[in-house]
Scaffold this motif. Sequence first.
Motif, PDB file in Angstrom:
ATOM      1  N   SER A  89       0.834  -1.206   0.000  1.00 26.51           N
ATOM      2  CA  SER A  89       0.000   0.000   0.000  1.00 26.51           C
ATOM      3  C   SER A  89       0.867   1.254   0.000  1.00 26.51           C
ATOM      4  CB  SER A  89      -1.011  -0.001   1.148  1.00 26.51           C
ATOM      5  OG  SER A  89      -0.394   0.060   2.381  1.00 26.51           O
ATOM      6  N   ASP A 201      -6.598   5.231   5.210  1.00 25.52           N
ATOM      7  CA  ASP A 201      -5.555   4.204   5.235  1.00 25.52           C
ATOM      8  C   ASP A 201      -5.970   3.159   6.267  1.00 25.52           C
ATOM      9  OD1 ASP A 201      -3.314   2.673   5.584  1.00 25.52           O
ATOM     10  OD2 ASP A 201      -1.916   4.348   5.728  1.00 25.52           O
ATOM     11  N   ASN A 202      -6.430   2.048   5.737  1.00 24.19           N
ATOM     12  CA  ASN A 202      -7.069   1.004   6.550  1.00 24.19           C
ATOM     13  C   ASN A 202      -6.126  -0.203   6.704  1.00 24.19           C
ATOM     14  OD1 ASN A 202      -9.474  -0.096   7.766  1.00 24.19           O
ATOM     15  ND2 ASN A 202      -9.945  -1.206   5.879  1.00 24.19           N
ATOM     16  N   ALA A 203      -4.803   0.081   6.736  1.00 19.56           N
ATOM     17  CA  ALA A 203      -3.818  -1.012   6.755  1.00 19.56           C
ATOM     18  C   ALA A 203      -4.028  -1.971   7.933  1.00 19.56           C
ATOM     19  CB  ALA A 203      -2.397  -0.446   6.795  1.00 19.56           C
ATOM     20  N   ASN A 210      -8.140  -6.441  10.876  1.00 15.14           N
ATOM     21  CA  ASN A 210      -9.054  -6.107  11.984  1.00 15.14           C
ATOM     22  C   ASN A 210      -8.350  -5.964  13.329  1.00 15.14           C
ATOM     23  OD1 ASN A 210     -11.479  -5.298  12.935  1.00 15.14           O
ATOM     24  ND2 ASN A 210     -12.343  -7.334  13.160  1.00 15.14           N
ATOM     25  N   LEU A 218     -16.811   0.614   9.253  1.00 13.57           N
ATOM     26  CA  LEU A 218     -15.937   0.906   8.116  1.00 13.57           C
ATOM     27  C   LEU A 218     -16.719   1.730   7.108  1.00 13.57           C
ATOM     28  CD1 LEU A 218     -13.200   0.481   6.802  1.00 13.57           C
ATOM     29  CD2 LEU A 218     -14.063  -1.621   5.795  1.00 13.57           C
ATOM     30  N   LEU A 226     -10.357   3.869  -0.145  1.00 13.28           N
ATOM     31  CA  LEU A 226     -10.015   3.021   0.998  1.00 13.28           C
ATOM     32  C   LEU A 226      -8.780   2.207   0.614  1.00 13.28           C
ATOM     33  CD1 LEU A 226     -11.137   2.176   3.796  1.00 13.28           C
ATOM     34  CD2 LEU A 226     -12.348   0.334   2.620  1.00 13.28           C
ATOM     35  N   CYS A 227      -7.718   2.343   1.418  1.00 12.03           N
ATOM     36  CA  CYS A 227      -6.481   1.617   1.100  1.00 12.03           C
ATOM     37  C   CYS A 227      -6.280   0.508   2.110  1.00 12.03           C
ATOM     38  CB  CYS A 227      -5.290   2.564   1.148  1.00 12.03           C
ATOM     39  SG  CYS A 227      -5.422   3.857  -0.093  1.00 12.03           S
ATOM     40  N   MET A 228      -6.039  -0.681   1.610  1.00 11.10           N
ATOM     41  CA  MET A 228      -5.843  -1.828   2.494  1.00 11.10           C
ATOM     42  C   MET A 228      -4.535  -2.519   2.122  1.00 11.10           C
ATOM     43  SD  MET A 228      -9.722  -3.226   2.782  1.00 11.10           S
ATOM     44  CE  MET A 228      -9.179  -4.483   3.889  1.00 11.10           C
ATOM     45  N   SER A 229      -4.215  -3.563   2.859  1.00  9.21           N
ATOM     46  CA  SER A 229      -2.923  -4.211   2.641  1.00  9.21           C
ATOM     47  C   SER A 229      -3.002  -5.641   3.149  1.00  9.21           C
ATOM     48  CB  SER A 229      -1.875  -3.435   3.432  1.00  9.21           C
ATOM     49  OG  SER A 229      -0.654  -4.127   3.439  1.00  9.21           O
TER      50      SER A 229
END
Length: 398
Positions: A89, A201-203, A210, A218, A226-229
Amino acid sequence: MEDLGDAMAGDEDVMMLGGGNPAQIPEMLAFFQDRMERIIQNPAEFAHIIGNYDPPKGDRRFIIALAALLREEYGWDLGPENIALTAGSQAGFFMLFNMLAGEFENGERRHVLLPMAPEYIGYAEVGLMEDLFIAKRPQIELFDDNTFKYHIDFENLVIDKSIGAICVSRPSNPTGNVLTDNEIEKLSGLAVENNVPLIIDNAYGMPFPNIIFTDAKLHWDKNTILCMSLSKLGLPGMRTGIVIANESIIDAIGQFNGIINLALASFGPALVYDLVTSGEIIRLSNTVIKPYYKRKAERAMSLLKEELKGVDFHIHKAEGALFLWLWLPGLAISSEELYQRLKRRGVLVISGHYFFPGLKEDWQHKHECLRITYSMNDEVVSAGIKLIAEEVKATLNL
Ligand SMILES: Cc1ncc(COP(=O)(O)O)c(C=O)c1O
């Protein structure tokens, strides 16, 4: 960052409480190892994964499965056209920030607004334009158990034509703060009103990995990116980031990927594909990853409180991510000097002053904080925390 990299790479006896490395959780490692073995034993799948270029937006099969999972879990109106992968990300942030802000052909200069510093150190150097970030100081709420919580200071949040995007990490690196649903709703409203995207930034966030210990919803809509990894699931070596946004942003990410990477690594999506199609990724996040870090957070918090007895200190409420954020008001030396002293004693943390990209005004608070990572094994965390407290007390001649 070099100190942290050297510590992770070398075999020196360093107490590494400084990086953002996720823990190696045995159940997760066993799952990934098993999945890897099954891939290797399946010649067609193995050949596909190592022998083919994925499309520039990333593994299509994985993206379709993820879109279905998000639709089912949150009821969002999205499809595969709303998702692109990136090489971690971090690479996604480089693309997004420089796409939405910076110097434009008509001479306009736009900035990324960080509504609440401290904010993630990894953003600091990604701007192709100097001064890419404008950050705001938070409001501070103190509690009587030596904890505190930052809140966005909406009264002083000005969004004008010079802002190209708003960005927050939630849960926050470095503080472990989770912005409240109300704060996110307000930010989202402001973003829509001013016609700029809100990047979340939802890393560390939902639905995977979680690492959130509070109740939080969310948020996503077509004005939100929405950025995840996959990194904090335990796969930082797979370099897989996920961007969820409207189609024009996703197309632009695909083009960027094509130019910079040609194609993305296939192994990350292949390793978690089954978990996504079965929904197991959510179950593992809720029953393995979240409790693992919650226990570590509580343990580190009570140890730090115990060791610092007699010192004037506050710790940010540990609401998520992998870090404790320690604030030492009136610290006699700077947090940078404290970092150097700790490094000499074999403990690596990060001095808080690095986490204020875009906050130009001088603020003593910047030099009074440390970020302490609690993801490493318990003995290392305990020994590190004891030494931190010893050094802090030494500055006070206690
Ligand atoms: C808040 C935050 N965002 C993004 C990243 C980058 O993650 P990735 O490994 O996917 O590049 C990190 C890594 O520590 C992080 O803490």
